[in-house]
Enzyme design. Structure first.
Site, mmCIF file in Angstrom:
data_model
loop_
_atom_site.group_PDB
_atom_site.id
_atom_site.type_symbol
_atom_site.label_atom_id
_atom_site.label_comp_id
_atom_site.label_asym_id
_atom_site.label_seq_id
_atom_site.Cartn_x
_atom_site.Cartn_y
_atom_site.Cartn_z
ATOM 1 N N SER A 34 -9.278 -0.552 5.071
ATOM 2 C CA SER A 34 -10.031 -0.331 3.608
ATOM 3 C C SER A 34 -10.698 -1.733 3.251
ATOM 4 O O SER A 34 -11.510 -1.952 2.544
ATOM 5 C CB SER A 34 -8.960 0.113 2.496
ATOM 6 O OG SER A 34 -8.147 -0.711 2.401
ATOM 7 N N CYS B 217 2.473 -1.081 4.265
ATOM 8 C CA CYS B 217 1.033 -1.331 3.707
ATOM 9 C C CYS B 217 0.514 -2.480 4.443
ATOM 10 O O CYS B 217 1.450 -3.502 4.624
ATOM 11 C CB CYS B 217 0.960 -1.497 2.207
ATOM 12 S SG CYS B 217 -0.392 -1.934 1.446
HETATM 13 N N1 DGL Z 1 -5.059 -1.165 3.579
HETATM 14 C C1 DGL Z 1 -4.032 -0.448 2.527
HETATM 15 C C2 DGL Z 1 -2.806 0.041 3.114
HETATM 16 O O1 DGL Z 1 -2.469 -0.450 3.941
HETATM 17 C C3 DGL Z 1 -3.836 -1.293 1.459
HETATM 18 C C4 DGL Z 1 -5.249 -1.612 0.531
HETATM 19 C C5 DGL Z 1 -5.725 -0.193 -0.049
HETATM 20 O O2 DGL Z 1 -5.079 0.377 -0.953
HETATM 21 O O3 DGL Z 1 -6.793 0.076 0.391
HETATM 22 O O4 DGL Z 1 -2.291 1.000 2.828
#
Ligand code: DGL
Length: 273
Positions: free
Chosen positions: A16, A189
């Site tokens: 993201s 995450c």
């Molecule tokens: N990259 C997202 C995840 O690993 C974290 C940032 C987002 O919420 O986009 O869940």
């Protein structure tokens, strides 16, 4: 196309935004010879508080963009996309796609001694129950305790890595996990590996932290070796970065996540995909 040409194709990684760079950094460390195309959907981040429908649409577009780069393998570095959308989207593309959930779950099951595993992640990741399912499909006796810690993402991006405020928030979030006697905690995450120190301090040294970025990089190496897709020919590896909004903020925080600065960032319109 010869096998060598196929091996020279890049690995596509998407997230993201900047967080997936923790996964990209591990892949680059483990496989420095590989060409890489990284896409960060900064224009639509964060994904973690969005619905399954929206995350699935975005994930499909992110993968379609990478496919245009003739990648040989795709890594969904985003936990939220992996947890919520990958099962639906994977079959639509004729390419191997690895998410971060399976490697993290595999490692957690291997590491736990008391069969009590904690998972922390975004609201989307925790709401999907994907980690719990992946863990319990490996060992149905393991008990899983899941917890969303949404404030960890903005804190990390703002550079609040070792601040008192972050420690206080971590203590408040994580107390429910301390109470249930877990011995393994999955950092589910992309951003959380940067908070390892503070999370480790709160959980205590008896709790092993599972870094899904590290576990995913190992799984990528194994998968490429198994498919005979590891790049072996000489020449420096090329690493290209693409983002879906002005690259300013991306280039500001990149160092924190990747360990070094970059300048070859290209902006694109992801809604075209
Ligand atoms: N990259 C997202 C995840 O690993 C974290 C940032 C987002 O919420 O986009 O869940």
């Amino acid at each position: 196309m010869s096998q060598d040409e196929t091996r020279n194709k890049p690995i596509g990684i998407f997230d993201s935004g900047v967080g997936g760079l923790t996964v990209a950094a591990e892949i680059m460390r483990l496989l420095p010879q590989e060409n890489i195309v990284y896409f960060g959907d900064v224009g639509r981040a964060p994904y973690g508080g969005r619905s399954k429908e929206i995350i699935t649409k975005f994930t499909r577009q992110d993968i379609s963009f990478l496919m245009e780069h003739k990648v040989k393998y795709i890594v969904a570095a985003c936990n939220s996309a992996s947890a919520v959308a990958l099962e639906t989207v994977r079959g639509e593309f004729d390419i191997g796609i690895l998410g971060v959930i399976e490697p993290g779950a595999e490692a957690a099951v291997k590491y736990t001694r008391n069969g009590r595993i904690g998972i922390i992640g975004t609201v989307a990741t925790i709401g999907s129950d994907s980690y719990a399912r992946a863990i319990q499909s490996r060992n149905g006796l393991v008990k899983v305790f899941s917890l969303a810690c949404p404030l960890f993402v903005p804190l990390t991006e703002e550079g609040y890595i070792e601040k008192e405020a972050t420690l206080l928030i971590a203590q408040d979030y994580l107390k429910t996990l301390i109470d249930v006697d877990i011995d393994t905690l999955v950092l589910g995450c992309t951003h959380y590996p940067l908070l390892k120190k503070v999370i480790g301090k709160v959980m205590g040294e008896k709790v092993r932290l599972v870094d899904s970025a590290e576990e995913t990089a190992r799984t990528v190496a194994e998968a490429l070796a198994e498919k005979d897709l590891l790049r072996i020919s000489g020449g420096e590896a090329s690493v290209k970065f693409y983002v879906s909004d002005v690259p300013d903020r991306f280039s500001q925080v990149v160092k924190q996540f990747l360990g070094r600065g970059i300048n070859n960032i290209t902006r694109l319109d992801i809604t075209r995909y």
